[in-house]
Design a protein around this motif. Structure first.
Motif, PDB file in Angstrom:
ATOM      1  N   LYS A  33       0.805  -1.226   0.000  1.00 28.63           N
ATOM      2  CA  LYS A  33       0.000   0.000   0.000  1.00 28.63           C
ATOM      3  C   LYS A  33       0.837   1.275   0.000  1.00 28.63           C
ATOM      4  CE  LYS A  33      -3.762  -2.515   0.597  1.00 28.63           C
ATOM      5  NZ  LYS A  33      -4.783  -2.674  -0.453  1.00 28.63           N
ATOM      6  N   GLN A  34       2.058   1.197   0.535  1.00 32.75           N
ATOM      7  CA  GLN A  34       2.902   2.392   0.657  1.00 32.75           C
ATOM      8  C   GLN A  34       4.042   2.324  -0.371  1.00 32.75           C
ATOM      9  OE1 GLN A  34       2.199   0.599   3.679  1.00 32.75           O
ATOM     10  NE2 GLN A  34       0.413   1.906   3.960  1.00 32.75           N
ATOM     11  N   PHE A  35       4.022   3.283  -1.303  1.00 31.87           N
ATOM     12  CA  PHE A  35       5.048   3.349  -2.344  1.00 31.87           C
ATOM     13  C   PHE A  35       5.838   4.646  -2.237  1.00 31.87           C
ATOM     14  CE2 PHE A  35       1.839   0.518  -4.157  1.00 31.87           C
ATOM     15  CZ  PHE A  35       2.611  -0.505  -4.697  1.00 31.87           C
ATOM     16  N   ASP A  36       7.063   4.599  -2.714  1.00 34.11           N
ATOM     17  CA  ASP A  36       7.920   5.782  -2.760  1.00 34.11           C
ATOM     18  C   ASP A  36       7.417   6.696  -3.876  1.00 34.11           C
ATOM     19  OD1 ASP A  36       9.874   7.685  -3.061  1.00 34.11           O
ATOM     20  OD2 ASP A  36      11.538   6.262  -3.221  1.00 34.11           O
ATOM     21  N   GLN A  92      -7.094   6.521  -1.704  1.00 36.15           N
ATOM     22  CA  GLN A  92      -6.025   5.551  -1.456  1.00 36.15           C
ATOM     23  C   GLN A  92      -4.710   6.071  -2.063  1.00 36.15           C
ATOM     24  OE1 GLN A  92      -7.221   1.208  -1.520  1.00 36.15           O
ATOM     25  NE2 GLN A  92      -8.877   2.089  -2.746  1.00 36.15           N
ATOM     26  N   ALA A  93      -3.695   6.157  -1.229  1.00 39.45           N
ATOM     27  CA  ALA A  93      -2.453   6.833  -1.605  1.00 39.45           C
ATOM     28  C   ALA A  93      -1.709   6.146  -2.739  1.00 39.45           C
ATOM     29  CB  ALA A  93      -1.540   6.934  -0.385  1.00 39.45           C
ATOM     30  N   GLN A  94      -1.857   4.817  -2.872  1.00 38.71           N
ATOM     31  CA  GLN A  94      -1.081   4.122  -3.904  1.00 38.71           C
ATOM     32  C   GLN A  94      -1.451   4.569  -5.316  1.00 38.71           C
ATOM     33  OE1 GLN A  94      -3.136   2.727  -1.678  1.00 38.71           O
ATOM     34  NE2 GLN A  94      -4.003   0.786  -2.361  1.00 38.71           N
ATOM     35  N   ASP A 136       0.947   7.582  -5.526  1.00 35.88           N
ATOM     36  CA  ASP A 136       2.324   7.408  -5.069  1.00 35.88           C
ATOM     37  C   ASP A 136       3.081   6.315  -5.810  1.00 35.88           C
ATOM     38  OD1 ASP A 136       1.704   9.384  -3.323  1.00 35.88           O
ATOM     39  OD2 ASP A 136       1.759   8.143  -1.511  1.00 35.88           O
ATOM     40  N   CYS A 155       0.108  -3.577  -6.200  1.00 40.20           N
ATOM     41  CA  CYS A 155      -1.150  -3.645  -5.463  1.00 40.20           C
ATOM     42  C   CYS A 155      -2.303  -3.754  -6.455  1.00 40.20           C
ATOM     43  CB  CYS A 155      -1.336  -2.413  -4.582  1.00 40.20           C
ATOM     44  SG  CYS A 155      -2.845  -2.480  -3.564  1.00 40.20           S
ATOM     45  N   ALA A 163       8.340  -0.199  -2.960  1.00 39.52           N
ATOM     46  CA  ALA A 163       7.674  -0.192  -1.651  1.00 39.52           C
ATOM     47  C   ALA A 163       8.472   0.592  -0.624  1.00 39.52           C
ATOM     48  CB  ALA A 163       7.471  -1.623  -1.166  1.00 39.52           C
ATOM     49  N   LEU A 164       7.758   1.355   0.198  1.00 43.16           N
ATOM     50  CA  LEU A 164       8.403   2.057   1.307  1.00 43.16           C
ATOM     51  C   LEU A 164       8.528   1.159   2.524  1.00 43.16           C
ATOM     52  CD1 LEU A 164       6.877   5.656   1.228  1.00 43.16           C
ATOM     53  CD2 LEU A 164       9.225   4.968   0.698  1.00 43.16           C
ATOM     54  N   GLN A 165       7.633   0.188   2.649  1.00 47.53           N
ATOM     55  CA  GLN A 165       7.718  -0.761   3.749  1.00 47.53           C
ATOM     56  C   GLN A 165       7.112  -2.081   3.303  1.00 47.53           C
ATOM     57  OE1 GLN A 165       5.333   1.739   6.464  1.00 47.53           O
ATOM     58  NE2 GLN A 165       3.864   0.057   6.571  1.00 47.53           N
TER      59      GLN A 165
END
Length: 203
Positions: free
Chosen positions: A14-17, A67-69, A72, A147, A178-180
C-alpha cells in the motif's frame, strides 16, 4: 527471480515511494510481458491504460476513496477490456495460423460471442485477471512491488479516462518501489478446505 519465489513473495503493498519512477524500458518490458497473457480465441481484448498525468491521478485517487497508492506508485495501470474485440477484424488474431485453422477459428469466434453479452464480460474479466497477475509477477521479478485494486468508483473512473461504451474496467494495478514491507499474511486456508477431488459432495 525464480518464478516460484516471485509467487511466494508477491504481496499487495500500500505504501510506495512517490519519488521513484520506472524507466520507459521497464514500463515497456512490463506491458510486453503482460501482453503474453492468454485470452480466449487469442482476441487480446485487454487494454492497458497507463495513467501518467499527475492531475488525472489525483482525480482518480479521489474516486478511489483517497487511497495513496493511486498517486504514489511509480506506475498506475487501469486494466480495461474491449468487449467487442471479437468483432474487430478477427482475422488479425490468427494471421500466422494455417489457413485450415483460420477457416475453423474465425466462425467459431463469432458463434462463441455473438448475442452473448455475459460471455463477453466474463471473458473480459478472466483475461484481465490473468494479465494483472502477469503484471504483478513480472514486477516482482524486476524487484518492484504491486497492489491490485478494485476499491474505486468504476463509473467515475470510466468518465475520467473516457472509457468507450463497449469497454469495461476490470481493476487497477499499482506498481512501484515499496516504502515498507507488506503485513504478514492474514491467514491462509488449508488445502483440504479449498481442493475438491472430482466433485462436490451432494447437499
Amino acid at each position: 527471480m525464480d518464478t516460484q519465489l516471485a509467487i511466494q513473495s508477491r504481496r499487495a503493498v500500500k505504501q510506495f515511494d512517490p519519488q521513484h519512477r520506472l524507466s520507459e524500458q521497464e514500463v515497456e518490458s512490463l506491458i510486453s510481458l503482460a501482453m503474453l497473457s492468454p485470452t480466449a480465441f487469442n482476441i487480446q481484448h485487454w487494454r492497458f491504460v497507463i495513467v501518467r498525468d499527475p492531475a488525472l491521478r489525483q482525480q482518480i485517487r479521489q474516486a478511489a476513496w483517497n487511497q495513496a497508492q493511486v498517486t504514489d506508485a511509480s506506475l498506475l495501470v487501469i486494466l480495461c477490456a474491449d468487449l467487442k474485440a471479437w468483432q474487430r477484424q478477427p482475422e488479425r488474431y490468427w494471421r500466422n495460423a494455417p489457413q485450415a485453422a483460420q477457416d475453423f477459428l474465425l466462425p467459431a469466434i463469432h458463434d462463441y460471442y455473438h448475442g452473448k453479452p455475459q460471455v463477453e464480460r466474463d471473458e473480459a474479466m478472466r483475461s484481465c485477471g490473468m494479465a494483472a497477475q502477469t503484471l504483478m509477477l513480472s514486477a516482482k521479478a524486476m524487484g518492484y512491488d504491486s497492489c491490485p485494486m478494485d476499491g474505486f468508483d468504476f463509473a467515475e473512473v470510466g468518465k475520467l479516462i473516457r472509457l468507450p461504451a463497449d469497454h469495461v474496467i476490470s481493476m487497477f494495478v499499482a506498481i512501484g518501489k515499496a516504502l515498507q514491507s507488506a503485513q504478514p499474511r492474514g491467514g491462509q486456508l488449508a488445502q483440504q478446505e479449498v481442493v475438491i477431488t472430482d466433485r462436490f459432495d451432494s447437499l
